[in-house]
Design a protein around this motif. Structure first.
Motif, PDB file in Angstrom:
ATOM      1  N   GLU A  93       0.884  -1.171   0.019  1.00 15.33           N
ATOM      2  CA  GLU A  93      -0.140   0.118   0.192  1.00 15.33           C
ATOM      3  C   GLU A  93       0.848   1.178  -0.058  1.00 15.33           C
ATOM      4  O   GLU A  93       1.898   1.219   0.518  1.00 15.33           O
ATOM      5  CB  GLU A  93      -1.086  -0.005   1.205  1.00 15.33           C
ATOM      6  CG  GLU A  93      -0.363  -0.589   2.549  1.00 15.33           C
ATOM      7  CD  GLU A  93      -0.085   0.286   3.549  1.00 15.33           C
ATOM      8  OE1 GLU A  93       0.297   1.440   3.457  1.00 15.33           O
ATOM      9  OE2 GLU A  93      -0.503   0.096   4.658  1.00 15.33           O
ATOM     10  N   HIS A 109     -12.738   9.537  -2.426  1.00 15.77           N
ATOM     11  CA  HIS A 109     -12.006   8.831  -3.436  1.00 15.77           C
ATOM     12  C   HIS A 109     -11.456   7.533  -2.699  1.00 15.77           C
ATOM     13  O   HIS A 109     -11.773   6.536  -3.359  1.00 15.77           O
ATOM     14  CB  HIS A 109     -10.737   9.684  -3.594  1.00 15.77           C
ATOM     15  CG  HIS A 109      -9.605   8.799  -4.452  1.00 15.77           C
ATOM     16  ND1 HIS A 109     -10.000   8.478  -5.769  1.00 15.77           N
ATOM     17  CD2 HIS A 109      -8.521   8.299  -4.242  1.00 15.77           C
ATOM     18  CE1 HIS A 109      -8.865   7.845  -6.538  1.00 15.77           C
ATOM     19  NE2 HIS A 109      -7.991   7.719  -5.504  1.00 15.77           N
ATOM     20  N   ALA A 110     -10.683   7.254  -1.512  1.00 16.13           N
ATOM     21  CA  ALA A 110     -10.302   6.295  -1.054  1.00 16.13           C
ATOM     22  C   ALA A 110     -10.062   6.184   0.294  1.00 16.13           C
ATOM     23  O   ALA A 110      -9.986   7.369   1.061  1.00 16.13           O
ATOM     24  CB  ALA A 110      -9.006   5.811  -1.326  1.00 16.13           C
ATOM     25  N   ARG A 111     -10.277   5.108   0.913  1.00 22.61           N
ATOM     26  CA  ARG A 111     -10.342   5.003   2.784  1.00 22.61           C
ATOM     27  C   ARG A 111      -9.533   3.532   2.825  1.00 22.61           C
ATOM     28  O   ARG A 111      -9.625   2.733   2.227  1.00 22.61           O
ATOM     29  CB  ARG A 111     -11.627   5.015   3.226  1.00 22.61           C
ATOM     30  CG  ARG A 111     -12.348   6.123   2.991  1.00 22.61           C
ATOM     31  CD  ARG A 111     -13.508   6.270   3.999  1.00 22.61           C
ATOM     32  NE  ARG A 111     -13.028   6.797   5.397  1.00 22.61           N
ATOM     33  CZ  ARG A 111     -13.699   6.801   6.470  1.00 22.61           C
ATOM     34  NH1 ARG A 111     -14.843   5.929   6.506  1.00 22.61           N
ATOM     35  NH2 ARG A 111     -13.218   7.015   7.629  1.00 22.61           N
ATOM     36  N   VAL A 140      -4.451   2.047   0.772  1.00 25.33           N
ATOM     37  CA  VAL A 140      -4.451   2.644  -0.533  1.00 25.33           C
ATOM     38  C   VAL A 140      -3.628   1.547  -1.547  1.00 25.33           C
ATOM     39  O   VAL A 140      -2.445   1.589  -1.604  1.00 25.33           O
ATOM     40  CB  VAL A 140      -4.138   4.076  -0.830  1.00 25.33           C
ATOM     41  CG1 VAL A 140      -4.080   4.182  -2.189  1.00 25.33           C
ATOM     42  CG2 VAL A 140      -4.955   4.905   0.142  1.00 25.33           C
ATOM     43  N   GLN A 154      -7.150   1.600  -5.635  1.00 22.78           N
ATOM     44  CA  GLN A 154      -7.384   2.839  -5.117  1.00 22.78           C
ATOM     45  C   GLN A 154      -6.643   4.027  -5.851  1.00 22.78           C
ATOM     46  O   GLN A 154      -6.905   5.287  -5.477  1.00 22.78           O
ATOM     47  CB  GLN A 154      -7.205   2.854  -3.596  1.00 22.78           C
ATOM     48  CG  GLN A 154      -8.095   2.113  -2.551  1.00 22.78           C
ATOM     49  CD  GLN A 154      -7.922   0.830  -2.905  1.00 22.78           C
ATOM     50  OE1 GLN A 154      -6.912   0.404  -3.213  1.00 22.78           O
ATOM     51  NE2 GLN A 154      -8.640  -0.041  -2.660  1.00 22.78           N
TER      52      GLN A 154
END
Length: 432
Positions: A398, A407-409, A412, A416
């Motif tokens: 990540e 967007h992303a959580r 990532v 993502q």
């Protein structure tokens, strides 16, 4: 207790006022050209680059370790922060395996995320595409450069790296291996570029690179992340703190709880997924808390405890409110006794950073209440918070943990690092 970005954040505002473009602007322009080629490259080429980069890392292991030794000799970091900087043959092998794991993942680019047909016959689909050029500003962890480069290659993005001065030699040695992988796959070397040195002005230049850098990801201490979020003219994906909690509920298996808490705190204290606060239910605290404290103390952990915990274990030092707001990144654990799941959730809401929370319980209804009651990016049931990691989620690696809402959580990974476009296919339709 946070590591700091060697003073870079303190000069961001002043440096951004400089009108003349610097070396990072030139690198960003090169990365942007490379991103166009990478975005349309076949999956097989990007996967070959990752396999070749993994091989290059292994081949250059001695060189990388020598570079890391230079960084360690010059560093004043201690304990957990020194551990972040340190490379070993095993850690280099883990980085290489991570790249190979990324290569084995499905291609995130070109995925059809959704498709439908309108009443007028227009066929619409949403398709995953690369973000473009991603800037990564990181501190002492040399592996971040390899992880970021690998994830960006896999997802069709070019990446512009700026490591901290502490890891300069290590970062450059790893960067050389990543570019060797790109060359072996006939992909542009400019898809992975690194700042030429540790000049503090490079950070400010990246923050102002609107139109050249599409997304910034800071990896480092709170001071760095907050300043990047404040001053960037480019979208930022980040988390400032990893204030993770483990709540041991009254229905927890005692042996399981002891194993999970020990691992969540002490496996690696300097990572953002390490538990910083133990919340223990008042119903079981008198019987279980002394054992947990003894387990952790045996491995060198120290404590900060509220009044209820100190009534059970009188030798525990008192905690202040600020202690519960502190990401220790060290062998220090906050302890609070709570009366049920709702009080645990209230504590997390007050002190947490929306990163990772865990509950240990055999009661499924309570677990569901806990998991739906927190807004953190990752919530775990009967598992260590240290599993909040891209590799453990099956992402290969990540590029960071995102705690924002858009967007992303969470971790990532390659998926993502894509955005999307809409593709509309008609048969001659015109709008009335």
């Amino acid at each position: 207790m946070q590591a700091h970005e060697d003073g870079a954040e303190s000069t961001v505002t002043q440096a951004m006022s400089a009108s003349a473009p610097g070396p990072m602007t030139a690198l960003a322009k090169r990365a942007r050209l490379a991103a166009r080629t990478l975005a349309t490259s076949p999956t097989s080429a990007r996967d070959r680059a990752l396999w070749a980069a993994a091989a290059a890392l292994r081949e250059a292991s001695d060189t990388i370790l020598e570079a890391n030794a230079k960084d360690l000799a010059a560093s004043t970091a201690k304990d957990a922060f020194r551990d972040r900087l340190t490379l070993t043959p095993e850690r280099i092998e883990a980085i290489a395996r991570g790249l190979e794991d990324m290569a084995d993942l499905p291609d995130p680019v070109g995925r059809v995320l959704e498709e439908w047909t309108r009443p007028n016959g227009l066929r619409i689909r949403r398709v995953a595409t690369p973000v473009g050029v991603i800037g990564v500003i990181y501190e002492s962890r040399p592996n971040v450069g390899a992880d970021a480069a690998g994830l960006c290659i896999k997802s069709g993005n070019a990446v512009l790296l700026r490591g901290g001065s502490e890891s300069l030699h290590s970062a450059r040695a790893i960067h050389a291996a990543m570019q060797a992988g790109l060359r072996a796959a006939d992909l542009p070397e400019d898809a992975v570029l690194i700042a030429p040195d540790a000049d503090r002005k490079h950070v400010a230049e990246m923050l102002g690179a609107s139109g050249l850098v599409d997304l910034l990801i800071p990896r480092g201490g709170r001071s760095l992340v907050e300043r990047v979020q404040k001053d960037a003219r480019v979208p930022v994906l980040a988390h400032a703190d990893g204030l993770c909690h483990t709540y041991v509920h009254a229905a927890a298996d005692h042996g399981m709880a002891r194993r999970i808490v020990l691992n969540a705190k002490m496996r690696r204290t300097g990572i953002c997924g390490a538990t910083e606060t133990l919340l223990i239910d008042a119903a079981i605290a008198p019987t279980l808390l002394p054992s947990i404290v003894a387990d952790l103390a045996e491995f060198g952990c120290t404590f900060k405890a509220d009044a209820a915990a100190r009534e059970i274990v009188p030798t525990l030092p008192a905690a202040t409110e600020q202690d519960f707001r502190t990401e220790w990144l060290d062998a220090v654990l906050n302890i609070a006794v709570v009366d049920g799941v709702d009080e645990a959730l209230d504590h997390i809401s007050r002190f947490g950073s929306s990163h990772t929370e865990a509950i240990v319980t055999a009661d499924e209804a309570v677990a569901n209440r806990f998991m739906t009651g927190t807004d953190s990016a990752v919530v775990m049931w009967n598992a260590s918070t240290q599993f909040c990691d891209g590799g453990e989620f099956g992402f290969g690696a990540e590029i960071g943990i995102a705690t924002g809402r858009f967007h992303a959580r969470g971790p990532v990974g390659v998926e993502q690092l894509t955005t999307f476009r809409y593709e509309v296919v008609g048969t001659g339709q015109v709008r009335s």
